[in-house]
Design an enzyme around this catalytic site. Structure first.
Site, PDB file in Angstrom:
ATOM      1  N   CYS A 227     -11.751  44.065  40.118  1.00 12.45           N
ATOM      2  CA  CYS A 227     -12.498  45.237  40.590  1.00 12.45           C
ATOM      3  C   CYS A 227     -11.972  46.556  40.035  1.00 12.45           C
ATOM      4  O   CYS A 227     -12.479  47.609  40.382  1.00 12.45           O
ATOM      5  CB  CYS A 227     -12.524  45.281  42.113  1.00 12.45           C
ATOM      6  SG  CYS A 227     -10.909  45.567  42.836  1.00 12.45           S
TER       7      CYS A 227
ATOM      8  N   ARG B 257     -12.832  47.326  51.943  1.00 13.52           N
ATOM      9  CA  ARG B 257     -11.384  47.429  51.779  1.00 13.52           C
ATOM     10  C   ARG B 257     -10.844  48.389  52.820  1.00 13.52           C
ATOM     11  O   ARG B 257     -11.407  49.472  53.016  1.00 13.52           O
ATOM     12  CB  ARG B 257     -11.071  47.948  50.375  1.00 13.52           C
ATOM     13  CG  ARG B 257      -9.579  48.063  50.131  1.00 13.52           C
ATOM     14  CD  ARG B 257      -9.276  48.475  48.733  1.00 13.52           C
ATOM     15  NE  ARG B 257      -9.527  49.883  48.506  1.00 13.52           N
ATOM     16  CZ  ARG B 257      -9.290  50.490  47.349  1.00 13.52           C
ATOM     17  NH1 ARG B 257      -8.829  49.794  46.321  1.00 13.52           N
ATOM     18  NH2 ARG B 257      -9.514  51.768  47.194  1.00 13.52           N
TER      19      ARG B 257
ATOM     20  N   HIS C  33      -8.651  58.616  40.374  1.00 13.60           N
ATOM     21  CA  HIS C  33      -9.798  58.547  41.283  1.00 13.60           C
ATOM     22  C   HIS C  33     -10.824  59.621  40.950  1.00 13.60           C
ATOM     23  O   HIS C  33     -12.004  59.473  41.248  1.00 13.60           O
ATOM     24  CB  HIS C  33      -9.332  58.568  42.736  1.00 13.60           C
ATOM     25  CG  HIS C  33      -8.697  57.264  43.103  1.00 13.60           C
ATOM     26  ND1 HIS C  33      -7.349  57.068  43.073  1.00 13.60           N
ATOM     27  CD2 HIS C  33      -9.253  56.070  43.424  1.00 13.60           C
ATOM     28  CE1 HIS C  33      -7.091  55.811  43.383  1.00 13.60           C
ATOM     29  NE2 HIS C  33      -8.217  55.178  43.597  1.00 13.60           N
TER      30      HIS C  33
ATOM     31  N   ARG D 227     -14.614  51.346  48.826  1.00 12.65           N
ATOM     32  CA  ARG D 227     -13.396  52.161  48.996  1.00 12.65           C
ATOM     33  C   ARG D 227     -13.592  53.068  50.214  1.00 12.65           C
ATOM     34  O   ARG D 227     -14.062  54.197  50.083  1.00 12.65           O
ATOM     35  CB  ARG D 227     -13.157  53.032  47.773  1.00 12.65           C
ATOM     36  CG  ARG D 227     -12.732  52.294  46.514  1.00 12.65           C
ATOM     37  CD  ARG D 227     -12.438  53.304  45.422  1.00 12.65           C
ATOM     38  NE  ARG D 227     -11.759  52.739  44.280  1.00 12.65           N
ATOM     39  CZ  ARG D 227     -12.366  52.339  43.161  1.00 12.65           C
ATOM     40  NH1 ARG D 227     -13.660  52.449  43.030  1.00 12.65           N
ATOM     41  NH2 ARG D 227     -11.650  51.840  42.171  1.00 12.65           N
TER      42      ARG D 227
ATOM     43  N   ASN E 151      -6.579  48.882  37.984  1.00 14.17           N
ATOM     44  CA  ASN E 151      -6.189  50.302  37.851  1.00 14.17           C
ATOM     45  C   ASN E 151      -4.730  50.485  38.252  1.00 14.17           C
ATOM     46  O   ASN E 151      -3.956  51.132  37.559  1.00 14.17           O
ATOM     47  CB  ASN E 151      -7.058  51.194  38.739  1.00 14.17           C
ATOM     48  CG  ASN E 151      -8.520  51.065  38.413  1.00 14.17           C
ATOM     49  OD1 ASN E 151      -8.864  50.645  37.320  1.00 14.17           O
ATOM     50  ND2 ASN E 151      -9.376  51.410  39.358  1.00 14.17           N
ATOM     51  N   ASP E 152      -4.387  49.922  39.400  1.00  9.64           N
ATOM     52  CA  ASP E 152      -2.998  50.040  39.850  1.00  9.64           C
ATOM     53  C   ASP E 152      -2.107  49.005  39.180  1.00  9.64           C
ATOM     54  O   ASP E 152      -0.944  49.281  38.893  1.00  9.64           O
ATOM     55  CB  ASP E 152      -2.922  49.900  41.373  1.00  9.64           C
ATOM     56  CG  ASP E 152      -3.275  51.216  42.052  1.00  9.64           C
ATOM     57  OD1 ASP E 152      -2.763  52.261  41.611  1.00  9.64           O
ATOM     58  OD2 ASP E 152      -4.082  51.205  42.993  1.00  9.64           O
TER      59      ASP E 152
ATOM     60  N   ARG F 134      -1.396  56.399  36.362  1.00  9.95           N
ATOM     61  CA  ARG F 134      -2.804  56.274  35.963  1.00  9.95           C
ATOM     62  C   ARG F 134      -3.506  57.624  35.842  1.00  9.95           C
ATOM     63  O   ARG F 134      -4.585  57.717  35.285  1.00  9.95           O
ATOM     64  CB  ARG F 134      -3.557  55.372  36.958  1.00  9.95           C
ATOM     65  CG  ARG F 134      -3.563  55.898  38.366  1.00  9.95           C
ATOM     66  CD  ARG F 134      -4.018  54.858  39.382  1.00  9.95           C
ATOM     67  NE  ARG F 134      -5.446  54.865  39.597  1.00  9.95           N
ATOM     68  CZ  ARG F 134      -6.064  54.122  40.517  1.00  9.95           C
ATOM     69  NH1 ARG F 134      -5.366  53.291  41.280  1.00  9.95           N
ATOM     70  NH2 ARG F 134      -7.344  54.183  40.663  1.00  9.95           N
TER      71      ARG F 134
HETATM   72  C1  PEP Z   1      -7.495  49.308  41.487  1.00 15.86           C
HETATM   73  O1  PEP Z   1      -6.359  49.746  41.684  1.00 15.86           O
HETATM   74  O2  PEP Z   1      -7.814  48.688  40.453  1.00 15.86           O
HETATM   75  C2  PEP Z   1      -8.552  49.529  42.467  1.00 15.86           C
HETATM   76  C3  PEP Z   1      -9.730  48.979  42.320  1.00 15.86           C
HETATM   77  O3  PEP Z   1      -8.276  50.359  43.516  1.00 15.86           O
HETATM   78  P1  PEP Z   1      -8.253  51.957  43.395  1.00 15.86           P
HETATM   79  O4  PEP Z   1      -8.796  52.325  42.053  1.00 15.86           O
HETATM   80  O5  PEP Z   1      -9.080  52.491  44.500  1.00 15.86           O
HETATM   81  O6  PEP Z   1      -6.810  52.262  43.554  1.00 15.86           O
HETATM   82 MG    MG Z   2      -5.802  50.376  43.650  1.00 11.97          MG
END
Ligand code: PEP
Ligand code: MG
Length: 608
Positions: free
Chosen positions: A532, A361, A217, A324, A484-485, A495
């Site tokens: 996303c 979200r 993040h 977010r 990302n997750d 990550r």
């Molecule tokens: C993700 O996990 O791809 C996502 C968009 O959420 P965040 O990056 O806030 O965990």
């Molecule tokens: Mg995520």
């Protein structure tokens, strides 16, 4: 034991001429993970792991005497601390352990060290802090570079001593990054997402960190601030002092300490050409994101703060695909109220207008994002796998319902949609929907307006959710794939951890198979599907995502024009062919190489 006398010689001392130009003697190039594009050149502001910032500062000539007194006082206090530690540790553990602190005291009291520090202050008018930081770090680095295990570990002693003296000089105060007045490049071991969010891009022109991964993040926040950033560089903070000239190349993931003149020249030119490439993209703002054969793609923005709705407008986003909202909580002592939530959401709606979609979200706190109110409990040993996101909300219904009420109330004013993060089972999704239904009933009883048909979506960011997307598709209006997750949980690769960054790849065949499953499930149920995660803003994956059937991408606003340019340069037939080819490949490396080549063919400037 460390020999104080050995520290008197300065193996890295620069010749006077180059010192006068405030340069270290050697250029060093570090490679890390590029997370926000652009090139920045400027003086370093070093935040060590304790958060002290030691800028290169000078005092007026008439203040030099005061500075020397402060130094003497700090050295005396630091030696006294070391002696007290020596006594306490000797009494508890024995003389041999207490001796470690005895050696610290000897070093701090060593006349040659004091002389060296004093002459820097006297001759160059440096502040006492800067003189201490510069001398101790230089000696520590010299010790580390000697190829003898024992000496390298002694460098840690010097950092301890530096910290102790600085602690006395700074009176344990930490200067606030928020108070910066001049342009700097932040160099740190790590920055938390909320520290990063607090950086002021008017003064912070870039940052580079030793740790961190592509989709941490902190990295995402660099995109929000629209400043170049490189993370995961490995150890370098101790090699640099505040004020040293550095270059951050956020396109290639490079940090250059003390660039030589030729490098500086090259990067000044690169900076100019990057700026002109960026400004060339501005004209794309009002053009449609359509492929050469006429297929439309919807480009939405990812935001963390309501003010970023303006970035979305400026970059031609067709709405917000991911808001977010947990950034409303970060760094706050108390949780935001319903009115504060509502105010934030209405700010976004006012900027975008009522017709553009805004996907809000629900709270995704936990893992690397913590509010003051939701600190990890001591037994949360593995926060990415623990009580995060909807798991946290489902255990704290007041928190959850407060936010849902605000989202529903905002839905009376525009095209608001609600999305649940980190859903891992169908049951969890149903629980979230059940609570939403309860909140709707409450609002109805209270006679408060909201959209009864508010679209409901779920993020697909846990492999278990992707695998049951077919079942989930019956119960939602849209999916949003959080790569990302999804990547981190599929490959079991944190990550935020640079040590596993090579495993963490959007091009991994396992990740691509999961995306494919989700797209097919969405098609089957006629629900929209969006991507996303950061993957959606990386040009080399655009062709692939389109070829897999994705028609909606939600991206950090800054990256929208580039992705739009790419979409306008390809045909859907090419994209489908690329996706077919990729799905035959067996490794992330093959996938990434192939996609890089395909992208280079159509738009070389986005790949280099
Ligand atoms: C993700 O996990 O791809 C996502 C968009 O959420 P965040 O990056 O806030 O965990
Ligand atoms: Mg995520």
């Amino acid at each position: 034991m460390l020999q104080p006398a050995a520290l008197a010689r300065d193996p890295l001392a620069a010749p006077r001429a180059s010192r006068a130009r405030f340069r270290l003697p050697f250029m060093e190039i570090k490679r890390g993970i590029p997370v926000a594009p652009g090139v920045a050149i400027g003086p370093a502001l070093v935040l060590d792991t304790e958060g002290f910032r030691i800028p290169r500062r000078c005092v007026q000539r008439q203040q030099v005497k005061d500075e020397l007194d402060r130094l003497q006082e700090a050295l005396r206090a630091s030696a006294a601390d070391a002696r007290a530690n020596q006594q306490a540790v000797s009494a508890k553990l024995g003389q041999q352990y207490g001796g470690i602190f005895g050696a610290h005291a000897l070093l701090v009291e060593d006349v040659s060290l004091a002389r060296e520090l004093e002459s820097l202050i006297r001759e160059q008018s440096f502040t006492a802090e800067y003189a201490v930081s510069r001398v101790m770090r230089r000696h520590a680095k010299a010790l580390e570079s000697i190829d003898s295990g024992g000496l390298a570990t002694r460098a840690a002693d010097l950092f301890d001593i530096e910290k102790s003296i600085l602690g006395h000089l700074l009176g344990q105060r930490r200067e606030q990054l928020a108070d910066l007045q001049e342009p700097v490049i932040i160099l740190a071991h790590d920055l938390t997402p909320s520290e990063t969010a607090a950086l002021d891009p008017r003064h912070v022109h870039a940052f580079a960190t030793e740790s961190g991964g592509r989709a941490s993040h902190t990295a995402i926040m660099a995109g929000v601030l629209e400043i170049p950033a490189v993370v995961g560089l490995g150890k370098f903070v101790t090699d640099v002092s505040g004020g040293d000239m550095v270059v951050v190349d956020g396109n290639r993931g490079v940090l250059i300490l003390n660039p030589d003149d030729e490098t500086l020249d090259r990067y000044t030119r690169a900076q100019t050409s990057f700026r002109s490439f960026e400004s060339g993209l501005v004209e794309l703002r009002d053009l449609p994101a359509k492929t050469k054969d006429g297929a439309s793609v919807q480009l939405l923005g990812n935001i963390e703060f309501p003010s970023e709705a303006t970035h979305c407008q400026d970059r031609g986003a067709e709405g917000v695909g991911l808001y977010r909202t947990e950034f409303l909580y970060l760094g706050k002592e108390t949780d935001p109220t319903e009115a504060e939530h509502l105010d934030a959401y209405l700010t976004v709606l006012r900027t975008l207008g009522p017709a553009k979609p805004v996907v809000i979200r629900t709270l995704d706190l936990g893992a690397d994002k913590f509010s003051s109110a939701a600190e990890p409990t001591p037994e949360e040993r593995n926060p990415f796998l623990g009580v995060r996101s909807v798991r946290l909300c489902l255990r704290n219904l007041t928190l959850f319902k407060t936010q849902m009420r605000a989202i529903l109330r905002a839905s009376a004013w525009g095209d608001v949609r609600i999305m649940f993060p980190m859903v891992s089972t169908l049951l969890e999704l149903r629980q979230c929907k059940m609570i939403l239904a309860e909140v709707k009933e409450d609002l109805e009883e209270e006679g408060i307006a909201f959209n009864r048909d508010l679209p409901v979506g779920t993020m697909i960011e846990v492999p278990s959710a992707a695998l049951v997307a077919e079942q989930m598709g019956r119960e939602v209006d849209f999916f949003s794939i959080g790569t990302n997750d999804l990547i981190q949980y599929t490959l079991a690769a944190d990550r935020t951890n640079e040590a596993v960054a090579t495993l963490y790849s959007p091009g991994d065949p396992a990740v691509l198979r999961l995306i494919d499953i989700v797209v097919k499930a969405a098609e089957k149920h006629g629900v929209a599907v969006n991507v996303c995660g950061e993957m959606s803003g990386e040009p080399i994956y655009t062709m692939l995502l389109l070829g897999l059937g994705i028609r909606q991408l939600s991206i950090t606003p800054h990256n929208i024009p580039e992705i739009k340019k790419l979409i306008r340069s390809i045909t859907m037939a090419e994209a489908a062919e690329a996706a077919r080819e990729v799905m035959r490949l067996e490794t992330a490396r093959d996938v990434n190489n192939y996609l890089r080549e395909q992208t280079r063919r159509v738009l070389p400037e986005v790949v280099s």
